[in-house]
Structure formats: structure tokens, C-alpha cells
Design a protein around this motif. Sequence first.
Motif, PDB file in Angstrom:
ATOM      1  N   PRO A  32       4.602  89.572  73.667  1.00  0.00           N
ATOM      2  CA  PRO A  32       5.232  90.215  74.820  1.00  0.00           C
ATOM      3  C   PRO A  32       6.164  91.340  74.368  1.00  0.00           C
ATOM      4  N   ALA A  33       6.374  92.266  75.262  1.00  0.00           N
ATOM      5  CA  ALA A  33       7.304  93.357  74.965  1.00  0.00           C
ATOM      6  C   ALA A  33       8.733  92.811  74.912  1.00  0.00           C
ATOM      7  N   GLY A  34       9.562  93.474  74.138  1.00  0.00           N
ATOM      8  CA  GLY A  34      10.948  93.020  74.023  1.00  0.00           C
ATOM      9  C   GLY A  34      11.339  92.799  72.585  1.00  0.00           C
ATOM     10  N   GLU A  35      12.526  92.340  72.393  1.00  0.00           N
ATOM     11  CA  GLU A  35      13.069  92.129  71.058  1.00  0.00           C
ATOM     12  C   GLU A  35      12.415  90.915  70.400  1.00  0.00           C
ATOM     13  N   PRO A  36      11.882  91.076  69.177  1.00  0.00           N
ATOM     14  CA  PRO A  36      11.300  89.917  68.479  1.00  0.00           C
ATOM     15  C   PRO A  36      12.352  88.868  68.165  1.00  0.00           C
ATOM     16  N   ALA A  37      11.925  87.651  68.106  1.00  0.00           N
ATOM     17  CA  ALA A  37      12.827  86.537  67.793  1.00  0.00           C
ATOM     18  C   ALA A  37      12.794  86.252  66.289  1.00  0.00           C
ATOM     19  N   ALA A  38      13.514  85.247  65.873  1.00  0.00           N
ATOM     20  CA  ALA A  38      13.605  84.878  64.456  1.00  0.00           C
ATOM     21  C   ALA A  38      12.256  84.388  63.944  1.00  0.00           C
ATOM     22  N   PRO A  39      11.997  84.538  62.629  1.00  0.00           N
ATOM     23  CA  PRO A  39      10.736  84.054  62.061  1.00  0.00           C
ATOM     24  C   PRO A  39      10.514  82.572  62.357  1.00  0.00           C
ATOM     25  N   GLY A  40       9.313  82.252  62.756  1.00  0.00           N
ATOM     26  CA  GLY A  40       8.964  80.877  63.079  1.00  0.00           C
ATOM     27  C   GLY A  40       9.148  80.527  64.538  1.00  0.00           C
ATOM     28  N   THR A  41       9.726  81.424  65.337  1.00  0.00           N
ATOM     29  CA  THR A  41       9.932  81.152  66.761  1.00  0.00           C
ATOM     30  C   THR A  41       8.592  81.147  67.488  1.00  0.00           C
ATOM     31  N   LEU A  42       8.342  80.093  68.235  1.00  0.00           N
ATOM     32  CA  LEU A  42       7.095  79.969  68.984  1.00  0.00           C
ATOM     33  C   LEU A  42       7.108  80.927  70.173  1.00  0.00           C
ATOM     34  N   ILE A  43       6.085  81.756  70.290  1.00  0.00           N
ATOM     35  CA  ILE A  43       5.963  82.679  71.426  1.00  0.00           C
ATOM     36  C   ILE A  43       5.236  81.994  72.576  1.00  0.00           C
ATOM     37  N   ARG A  44       4.112  81.401  72.284  1.00  0.00           N
ATOM     38  CA  ARG A  44       3.348  80.672  73.313  1.00  0.00           C
ATOM     39  C   ARG A  44       2.355  79.737  72.625  1.00  0.00           C
ATOM     40  N   ARG A 101       7.269  75.958  61.098  1.00  0.00           N
ATOM     41  CA  ARG A 101       8.388  76.072  62.044  1.00  0.00           C
ATOM     42  C   ARG A 101       7.890  76.056  63.484  1.00  0.00           C
ATOM     43  N   ALA A 102       6.783  76.761  63.742  1.00  0.00           N
ATOM     44  CA  ALA A 102       6.216  76.768  65.095  1.00  0.00           C
ATOM     45  C   ALA A 102       5.748  75.369  65.491  1.00  0.00           C
ATOM     46  N   ALA A 103       5.135  74.645  64.553  1.00  0.00           N
ATOM     47  CA  ALA A 103       4.667  73.289  64.850  1.00  0.00           C
ATOM     48  C   ALA A 103       5.821  72.373  65.214  1.00  0.00           C
ATOM     49  N   GLN A 104       6.975  72.579  64.601  1.00  0.00           N
ATOM     50  CA  GLN A 104       8.136  71.737  64.905  1.00  0.00           C
ATOM     51  C   GLN A 104       8.639  71.931  66.332  1.00  0.00           C
ATOM     52  N   GLN A 105       8.294  73.035  66.963  1.00  0.00           N
ATOM     53  CA  GLN A 105       8.732  73.297  68.336  1.00  0.00           C
ATOM     54  C   GLN A 105       7.775  72.740  69.380  1.00  0.00           C
ATOM     55  N   LEU A 106       6.664  72.198  68.932  1.00  0.00           N
ATOM     56  CA  LEU A 106       5.726  71.536  69.831  1.00  0.00           C
ATOM     57  C   LEU A 106       6.040  70.049  69.893  1.00  0.00           C
ATOM     58  N   ASP A 107       5.564  69.401  70.927  1.00  0.00           N
ATOM     59  CA  ASP A 107       5.818  67.970  71.096  1.00  0.00           C
ATOM     60  C   ASP A 107       4.758  67.166  70.346  1.00  0.00           C
ATOM     61  N   VAL A 108       4.763  67.319  69.010  1.00  0.00           N
ATOM     62  CA  VAL A 108       3.782  66.603  68.187  1.00  0.00           C
ATOM     63  C   VAL A 108       4.454  65.791  67.088  1.00  0.00           C
ATOM     64  N   GLY A 109       5.783  65.795  67.035  1.00  0.00           N
ATOM     65  CA  GLY A 109       6.497  64.994  66.057  1.00  0.00           C
ATOM     66  C   GLY A 109       6.502  65.552  64.652  1.00  0.00           C
ATOM     67  N   ALA A 110       6.311  66.876  64.491  1.00  0.00           N
ATOM     68  CA  ALA A 110       6.272  67.472  63.158  1.00  0.00           C
ATOM     69  C   ALA A 110       7.645  67.433  62.508  1.00  0.00           C
ATOM     70  N   GLY A 111       7.705  66.909  61.289  1.00  0.00           N
ATOM     71  CA  GLY A 111       8.953  66.860  60.544  1.00  0.00           C
ATOM     72  C   GLY A 111       9.089  68.039  59.601  1.00  0.00           C
ATOM     73  N   SER A 112      10.052  67.974  58.694  1.00  0.00           N
ATOM     74  CA  SER A 112      10.303  69.078  57.771  1.00  0.00           C
ATOM     75  C   SER A 112       9.668  68.865  56.403  1.00  0.00           C
ATOM     76  N   SER A 113       9.190  67.661  56.129  1.00  0.00           N
ATOM     77  CA  SER A 113       8.527  67.395  54.861  1.00  0.00           C
ATOM     78  C   SER A 113       7.067  67.827  54.975  1.00  0.00           C
ATOM     79  N   PHE A 114       6.608  68.677  54.038  1.00  0.00           N
ATOM     80  CA  PHE A 114       5.237  69.160  54.192  1.00  0.00           C
ATOM     81  C   PHE A 114       4.589  69.476  52.855  1.00  0.00           C
ATOM     82  N   PHE A 115       3.265  69.579  52.935  1.00  0.00           N
ATOM     83  CA  PHE A 115       2.420  69.943  51.810  1.00  0.00           C
ATOM     84  C   PHE A 115       1.798  71.316  52.106  1.00  0.00           C
ATOM     85  N   THR A 116       1.569  72.105  51.086  1.00  0.00           N
ATOM     86  CA  THR A 116       0.779  73.329  51.248  1.00  0.00           C
ATOM     87  C   THR A 116      -0.568  73.110  50.581  1.00  0.00           C
ATOM     88  N   TRP A 117      -1.614  73.598  51.243  1.00  0.00           N
ATOM     89  CA  TRP A 117      -2.974  73.375  50.750  1.00  0.00           C
ATOM     90  C   TRP A 117      -3.821  74.566  51.159  1.00  0.00           C
TER      91      TRP A 117
END
Length: 283
Positions: free
Chosen positions: A86-98, A216-232
Motif C-alpha cells: 500500500p502507499a504510505g510510509e513503510p513500517a519496520a522490517p518484519g512488519t506484516l502488511i497483509r 517476524r511476519a510469522a510471529q504476527q499470525l495466530d499460529v503460535g510461532a516462537g523465536s527459536s528457529f532453524f534456517t534451511w
Amino acid sequence: MRSVLGIQGEAGFRAAVAGAGADRHNHQRKRCSIPTGEHSMKRFWMRAKRALIIVAGLALVLVALGAFVLWRLSIPPQPGEFYTAPAGEPAAPGTLIRSEPITSGVPEGAVAQRVLYWSTGVDGQPVPVSGVVIAPAAASDTPRPVVAWAHGTMGVLPECGTSHTVLALALITQLDGLIREGFVVAATDYPGMGTPGIHPYLVGNVEGAAVLDSVRAAQQLDVGAGSSFFTWGHPQGGHAAMATQRALEKAYGSEFPVTASVPLAGPYALAQPVLSGFDTPVA
């Protein structure tokens, strides 16, 4: 009484008519008779040749039609309006847009969502990035660990992303098993793939930022995502997984305690082979 001449004329006329009928009958028999011998073989091979030409023509048409269909299927669809920020000022990195639900190809016992979020581009400026988040459908009393999946080389244009296609979930390795084990899976498209612009291929800081911001985006959804993660990741994703680890070391994602990083088959060191020449062995 008829004269002898008249009788002879009538007899001659009858004989002529009978002869003409016989000739016509013989001609019809000759025309309708079944040819034999050398003439029959010639006609057979001529008919066979015509049949082969027709079959070959039909085969060429079918091959051309199949090639056209395969070509059309190989062209990915263009991303829709969902992928435009959307038009407007971008938010902080990881902020969920939609976000929006995905219903096709979702593993049993899972929920999936397509996401658009803010990340950091090649010039250090905010850019929208798309991806998908998949999680177990059942509720959890504790935060779920996250697997940040980075896909391999798909291209550098917006239509080369995966989240807007029917293959959005099929390309994630071992997705069913990850869901059964209780992981949330966040899979980024990378900037410029799905979203507008040209994808900065193998630019590590951009890849690492996109992967971390997908968590960060996943943490803003109602899926129970925590901060501990793996990269693959694999191929380009292996490079991205390594870049994510480096971003963590540089405190881009300082809030994340990464458990493990699994970079597979990535192009990790391209500069030396390119600068030294491909014909020169690299020790």
C-alpha cells in the motif's frame, strides 16, 4: 405380310441391340472387376503411402500442440494485487502488511497463509517481500519452533516467485514431516520475486534479511510461532541460509536465538572462480 427385306432388317437391328448390351455388360464387368497381380500391388502401395502421409501429418500436429501446451504451462502466472504494498510510509522490517489463507496443497492437519511483509532491499531501503507460512492447525500451549525455509534458484522476475503459484507448498522440502513434528514453516519468496522489481540474486544481506523478516511476519499470525528457529535452504536457499546466519551475527535479527542452520549446496564462494577464470583450478 412383311417382306423378306423387312424381316432381315429387324433381325439385324435385334442383333445390333443385343451386341451393344453385351458390350456394355462386358465393359461394366471389366471396370468393376478386382485387379490382381502387379496392378493390385501398385494400388496397395499408393494407398499405404497416402495413409502414412496422413498419419505423419497428424503426429506432427499433435507434437506441435503438445509443445505449445507445455510451453504455456511453463510460463508462471503474474502475481496479483496482493503483492503490491500500500502507499504510505513503510513500517519496520518484519512488519506484516497483509495475509490471506491458502487452501490448495495444504498438508493434512495444517493451515497455510500467504503473507506480504516489509524487509530491507539491496540499497538498505524498505521493500515489500512475499512468502508463505504453514503451521499445525492444532493449538499449542507453548511457542512453536520455526523453520525458515529458503528456496532454490527460480529466476529474477516477479512471476518467478512461488507463493502465488499452485506449487507454493509443494516446493518446500519435507513439509509434511515438519508439520507433524510441530514446526511453523516460514518460506520467503525473496525481494523481487512475487513483489515488483528485479530480484537481487545471491546478494547475501538481502536474502538474510528476507528470511529473518519472514519469521517476524510469522510471529504476527495466530499460529503460535516462537523465536527459536532453524534456517534451511538448498542451492540459492543454501546461500540464503548462510547469509541468514551472518545477518544474525551482525545483529540484524538479534532477538532470535537460532538453534541450527542447514545451508545445502549453495554457491558460497563465487568471487574467486570468477576472478581467476573458470579454466584455472581453484585450490
